[in-house]
Design an enzyme around this catalytic site. Structure first.
Site, PDB file in Angstrom:
ATOM      1  N   LYS A   1       7.242 -12.164   0.538  1.00  0.00           N
ATOM      2  CA  LYS A   1       6.813 -11.010   1.339  1.00  0.00           C
ATOM      3  C   LYS A   1       5.381 -11.221   1.839  1.00  0.00           C
ATOM      4  CE  LYS A   1      10.073  -7.952  -0.964  1.00  0.00           C
ATOM      5  NZ  LYS A   1      10.354  -6.899  -1.953  1.00  0.00           N
TER       6      LYS A   1
ATOM      7  N   GLN B   1       7.357  -3.207  -6.326  1.00  0.00           N
ATOM      8  CA  GLN B   1       8.486  -4.106  -6.591  1.00  0.00           C
ATOM      9  C   GLN B   1       9.269  -3.638  -7.825  1.00  0.00           C
ATOM     10  OE1 GLN B   1       9.382  -6.521  -4.485  1.00  0.00           O
ATOM     11  NE2 GLN B   1      11.072  -7.249  -5.711  1.00  0.00           N
TER      12      GLN B   1
ATOM     13  N   ASP C   1       9.821   0.551   1.996  1.00  0.00           N
ATOM     14  CA  ASP C   1      11.064   0.132   1.342  1.00  0.00           C
ATOM     15  C   ASP C   1      12.202   1.112   1.647  1.00  0.00           C
ATOM     16  OD1 ASP C   1      11.343  -2.226  -0.112  1.00  0.00           O
ATOM     17  OD2 ASP C   1      10.157  -1.474  -1.800  1.00  0.00           O
TER      18      ASP C   1
HETATM   19  N1  GUN Z   1      13.802  -5.357  -6.071  1.00  0.00           N
HETATM   20  C1  GUN Z   1      14.865  -5.959  -5.514  1.00  0.00           C
HETATM   21  N2  GUN Z   1      14.903  -5.718  -4.196  1.00  0.00           N
HETATM   22  C2  GUN Z   1      13.835  -4.962  -3.911  1.00  0.00           C
HETATM   23  C3  GUN Z   1      13.335  -4.397  -2.697  1.00  0.00           C
HETATM   24  O1  GUN Z   1      13.890  -4.533  -1.600  1.00  0.00           O
HETATM   25  N3  GUN Z   1      12.186  -3.683  -2.829  1.00  0.00           N
HETATM   26  C4  GUN Z   1      11.570  -3.487  -4.009  1.00  0.00           C
HETATM   27  N4  GUN Z   1      10.467  -2.743  -4.030  1.00  0.00           N
HETATM   28  N5  GUN Z   1      12.020  -3.988  -5.150  1.00  0.00           N
HETATM   29  C5  GUN Z   1      13.140  -4.724  -5.085  1.00  0.00           C
END
Ligand code: GUN
Length: 293
Positions: free
Chosen positions: A52, A96, A119
């Site tokens: 990311k 996350q 998100d």
């Molecule tokens: N854990 C697995 N996929 C994601 C996601 O798309 N965003 C976040 N914040 N955590 C995750």
């Protein structure tokens, strides 16, 4: 069979975003800024966050990583969230998941300002998405829509079967594909662990979306000739032949299914890069203030 190349499509979208960012810079404006909160050292989470942050650089964005030990208290994390909500230099941020077991994820997600929830996990954004108001759409479903759009896969009147009902993937993607839009206007069936006629159902799918979390769950005899198959699985399996001793495989038996499908996503290189790319799209949307002003 047409491979749905997430690496290629994500690269193109990020290059387009970079041009938009450069145009803003030329006008003397600041660049979009995404923050990411990582708690603990879950290896998969660390790897996702790295991707990311790297994608931010590719799109010309600024990024900030806040990394704390898994011993952080709920109050400590809420303080970070509050700081990010107030920080006007940050357009959007993510926390996350998964979080350490002593922290209630829903409580943290509820504390995120919906305006910065790139998100799309906050109930405000989920609710807005469900009733068709502008909203941040969760990254994996948005990435899947962008992939379908890029390859111009027809969805109107088609039968979409989604396997898996998670809040992050299965449930939102099933809602999005039934919306009055393109991609959308499909008839959607959402299957899950309690579905009794899963293979019978999946064989009826014009578009099959597998988000189960079981390696090679979808076999060739579970799909229709000419189907579009989208594999959301990211499963690590032991592989003594590889240097790391393991490799990443999807929820779909790629070998077998590739002989029957018209479109298929590889793993890695399909939905994964599109998910990260979709987060960049949402961050751009946050920067422009298009949803909440
Ligand atoms: N854990 C697995 N996929 C994601 C996601 O798309 N965003 C976040 N914040 N955590 C995750």
């Amino acid at each position: 069979m047409q491979l749905l190349d997430g690496v290629l499509v994500a690269k193109k979208i990020k290059a387009d975003l970079l041009q938009l960012v450069k145009a803003e810079q030329d006008k003397g404006k600041r660049v979009p800024h995404l923050a990411a909160v990582l708690i603990g050292d879950h290896p998969a989470s660390a790897s996702y966050i790295k991707n990311k942050i790297r994608s931010c650089a590719e799109a010309g964005y600024e990024s900030t990583l806040i990394h704390r030990d898994s011993s952080i208290t709920k109050e400590g994390l809420l303080e970070i969230v509050d700081g990010l909500n107030r920080n006007e230099a940050i357009d959007g941020y993510i926390v996350q998941l998964p979080l350490p077991r002593h922290i209630d994820e829903q409580e943290i997600l509820l504390a995120i300002d919906p305006k910065k929830d790139v998100d799309g996990f906050h109930p405000m954004n989920i609710g807005r998405m469900v009733i068709g108001l502008p909203a941040y759409v969760p990254a994996t479903p948005l990435g899947i829509l962008k992939l379908i759009e890029h390859y111009r896969i027809p969805t109107e009147g088609k039968h979409v079967v989604v396997i898996g009902r998670s809040n992050i993937v299965g449930t939102p993607v099933s809602l999005l594909l039934s919306r009055k839009a393109y991609p959308g206007n499909a008839t959607v069936t959402l299957c899950h662990s309690k579905s009794t006629d899963l293979a019978e159902m999946s064989r009826k799918a014009d578009i099959l979306i597998a988000a189960i979390g079981t390696p090679h769950f979808v076999k060739a005899d579970m799909i229709k000739d000419g189907a579009a198959v989208i594999d959301v699985g990211m499963n690590q399996i032991a592989d003594p032949a590889s240097k790391k001793g393991h490799r990443l495989v999807g929820d779909v038996d790629f070998e077998g299914v590739s002989r029957k499908a018209a479109y298929l996503t590889p793993v890695p290189g399909g939905v994964g890069p599109m998910t990260v790319c979709a987060l960049m799209i949402n961050t751009w949307t946050a920067y422009t203030g298009k949803i909440y002003g």
